[in-house]
Structure formats: structure tokens, C-alpha cells
Scaffold this motif. Structure first.
Motif, PDB file in Angstrom:
ATOM      1  N   VAL A  32      -5.581   1.231   2.579  1.00 21.49           N
ATOM      2  CA  VAL A  32      -4.929   0.329   3.203  1.00 21.49           C
ATOM      3  C   VAL A  32      -4.632  -1.045   2.923  1.00 21.49           C
ATOM      4  O   VAL A  32      -3.956  -1.871   3.154  1.00 21.49           O
ATOM      5  CB  VAL A  32      -5.645   0.382   4.888  1.00 21.49           C
ATOM      6  N   VAL A  94       2.244  -4.043  12.657  1.00 22.40           N
ATOM      7  CA  VAL A  94       1.633  -2.483  12.767  1.00 22.40           C
ATOM      8  C   VAL A  94       2.576  -1.485  12.301  1.00 22.40           C
ATOM      9  O   VAL A  94       2.065  -0.676  11.444  1.00 22.40           O
ATOM     10  CB  VAL A  94       1.193  -2.509  14.274  1.00 22.40           C
ATOM     11  N   TYR A  97       3.493  -0.194   8.647  1.00 23.71           N
ATOM     12  CA  TYR A  97       2.813   0.800   7.832  1.00 23.71           C
ATOM     13  C   TYR A  97       3.757   2.010   7.547  1.00 23.71           C
ATOM     14  O   TYR A  97       3.614   2.542   6.298  1.00 23.71           O
ATOM     15  CB  TYR A  97       1.608   1.507   8.796  1.00 23.71           C
ATOM     16  N   PHE A  98       4.483   2.486   8.364  1.00 20.87           N
ATOM     17  CA  PHE A  98       5.329   3.481   8.015  1.00 20.87           C
ATOM     18  C   PHE A  98       6.508   3.248   6.823  1.00 20.87           C
ATOM     19  O   PHE A  98       6.488   3.881   5.731  1.00 20.87           O
ATOM     20  CB  PHE A  98       6.296   3.961   9.090  1.00 20.87           C
ATOM     21  N   THR A 101       4.640   2.687   3.517  1.00 22.05           N
ATOM     22  CA  THR A 101       4.039   3.851   3.065  1.00 22.05           C
ATOM     23  C   THR A 101       5.245   4.652   2.218  1.00 22.05           C
ATOM     24  O   THR A 101       5.155   5.205   1.288  1.00 22.05           O
ATOM     25  CB  THR A 101       3.405   4.929   4.126  1.00 22.05           C
ATOM     26  N   LEU A 112       1.214  10.092   7.680  1.00 18.82           N
ATOM     27  CA  LEU A 112       0.533  10.442   8.919  1.00 18.82           C
ATOM     28  C   LEU A 112      -0.861  10.483   8.859  1.00 18.82           C
ATOM     29  O   LEU A 112      -1.438  11.297   9.564  1.00 18.82           O
ATOM     30  CB  LEU A 112       1.225  11.785   9.422  1.00 18.82           C
ATOM     31  N   ASP A 113      -1.401   9.579   7.852  1.00 15.21           N
ATOM     32  CA  ASP A 113      -2.741   9.859   7.984  1.00 15.21           C
ATOM     33  C   ASP A 113      -3.353   8.966   9.058  1.00 15.21           C
ATOM     34  O   ASP A 113      -3.521   7.631   9.042  1.00 15.21           O
ATOM     35  CB  ASP A 113      -3.457   9.018   6.585  1.00 15.21           C
ATOM     36  N   PHE A 114      -3.805   9.513  10.191  1.00 13.65           N
ATOM     37  CA  PHE A 114      -4.252   8.911  11.436  1.00 13.65           C
ATOM     38  C   PHE A 114      -5.230   7.887  11.215  1.00 13.65           C
ATOM     39  O   PHE A 114      -5.309   6.812  11.664  1.00 13.65           O
ATOM     40  CB  PHE A 114      -4.430   9.946  12.658  1.00 13.65           C
ATOM     41  N   ILE A 117      -3.888   4.779   9.745  1.00 17.01           N
ATOM     42  CA  ILE A 117      -2.941   4.181  10.608  1.00 17.01           C
ATOM     43  C   ILE A 117      -4.025   3.556  11.485  1.00 17.01           C
ATOM     44  O   ILE A 117      -3.614   2.204  12.055  1.00 17.01           O
ATOM     45  CB  ILE A 117      -2.045   5.183  11.250  1.00 17.01           C
ATOM     46  N   TRP A 120      -5.345   0.346   9.745  1.00 17.17           N
ATOM     47  CA  TRP A 120      -4.400  -0.449   9.732  1.00 17.17           C
ATOM     48  C   TRP A 120      -4.102  -1.264  10.890  1.00 17.17           C
ATOM     49  O   TRP A 120      -4.050  -2.450  11.104  1.00 17.17           O
ATOM     50  CB  TRP A 120      -3.097   0.391   9.322  1.00 17.17           C
ATOM     51  N   THR A 121      -4.008  -0.728  11.998  1.00 16.01           N
ATOM     52  CA  THR A 121      -3.611  -1.180  13.477  1.00 16.01           C
ATOM     53  C   THR A 121      -4.867  -1.969  14.045  1.00 16.01           C
ATOM     54  O   THR A 121      -4.551  -3.379  14.295  1.00 16.01           O
ATOM     55  CB  THR A 121      -3.396   0.030  14.402  1.00 16.01           C
TER      56      THR A 121
END
Length: 144
Positions: A32, A94, A97-98, A101, A112-114, A117, A120-121
Motif C-alpha cells: 500500500v 480513496v 486505489y483502483f 493498481t 480486489l485485495d480487500f 483496500i 488504504w481507506t
């Protein structure tokens, strides 16, 4: 004075975010912090981490200046109002991230690594909560 306040606000908040995500990456091995500093999709080649961090801080300073400008312009005196504004300004970061990535060439978390995420959030929420503090300290020091 507002530019200076925004500069300090952005530097402090951006540094806290960077250090937080560096700690998370060190403890969890989730990339991250690497993602936060990543600009390899713009410039392919070696870029020292310190330069990447300075670029991250430059973005944070811009957000800090915008935050200070709106806080003064809208006369947001209460902490709750300032936190709401900082959350509003930070929310788009926030979702970065997408695309970051997707665009990143370096090792990075999965899109989609929760867990990544979530970290990061949380890091960006911390940034939003820190953003009003330096401005409030400026306000107190100028009242004395």
C-alpha cells in the motif's frame, strides 16, 4: 498566510499518511505504501523513494491549500465542519486505489485485495482527520 497554512497542513497530513502506510506495508507486506508513491506508469525508470515521497507531499500540499482556502472562504470554524470538508476533499483519493493498481508496473496489491483496500481507506481517513489539526493550531497561535 493561507498558502503557508495550507503548505504546513498538507506536509503534516501527507507525512502522517505516508508513515502510516509505510508501517502497514512493513507489518503486513501489502504494497500500500508502494502504491501511494507509485508513479512508474508516468515515468519508467528508477526513481528514488525520497523523490516519490516528495511528489506525494506536493499533492498533499495542494489538497492542504484547497482545504485552508475553503475553510476560510466558507468560514468553517467548528471542528466538525472542518472534518466534514476534509473528508469530502479526501474521498476521491480513496478511489484512486483502483486506477493506481491498474496502471502500476511495480509490485502492488491486487485490485480486489480487500485487506489492502481497507488499509488504504483507513490511511486516507486518518489523513482526513489529521488535515484540520494544523490549521486549528495556526488559528490558536495567531489569537495569542
Amino acid at each position: 498566510m493561507r498558502i503557508l497554512q495550507g503548505l504546513v497542513t498538507g506536509l503534516i497530513s501527507g507525512t502522517v499518511l505516508g508513515l502510516f502506510l509505510k508501517l502497514v506495508e512493513t507489518l503486513t507486506k501489502l504494497k500500500v505504501y508502494t502504491l501511494l508513491l507509485n508513479i512508474d506508469f508516468i515515468y519508467i525508470g528508477y526513481i528514488p523513494e525520497i523523490l516519490e515521497f516528495i511528489i506525494h507531499l506536493a499533492v498533499s500540499v495542494i489538497i492542504g491549500i484547497i482545504f485552508v482556502f475553503f475553510t476560510h472562504s466558507l468560514k468553517l470554524i467548528q471542528m466538525k465542519q472542518q472534518v466534514l470538508l476534509s473528508c469530502f476533499l479526501t474521498l476521491p483519493t480513496v478511489f484512486l486505489y483502483f486506477p493506481l493498481t491498474i496502471l502500476a508496473i511495480k509490485e502492488k496489491p491486487d485490485i480486489l485485495d480487500f485487506t489492502a483496500i481497507l488499509w488504504w481507506t483507513l490511511g486516507h481517513l486518518l489523513y482526513a482527520l489529521i488535515l484540520p489539526i494544523p490549521l486549528r493550531l495556526f488559528s490558536k497561535s495567531t489569537k495569542k
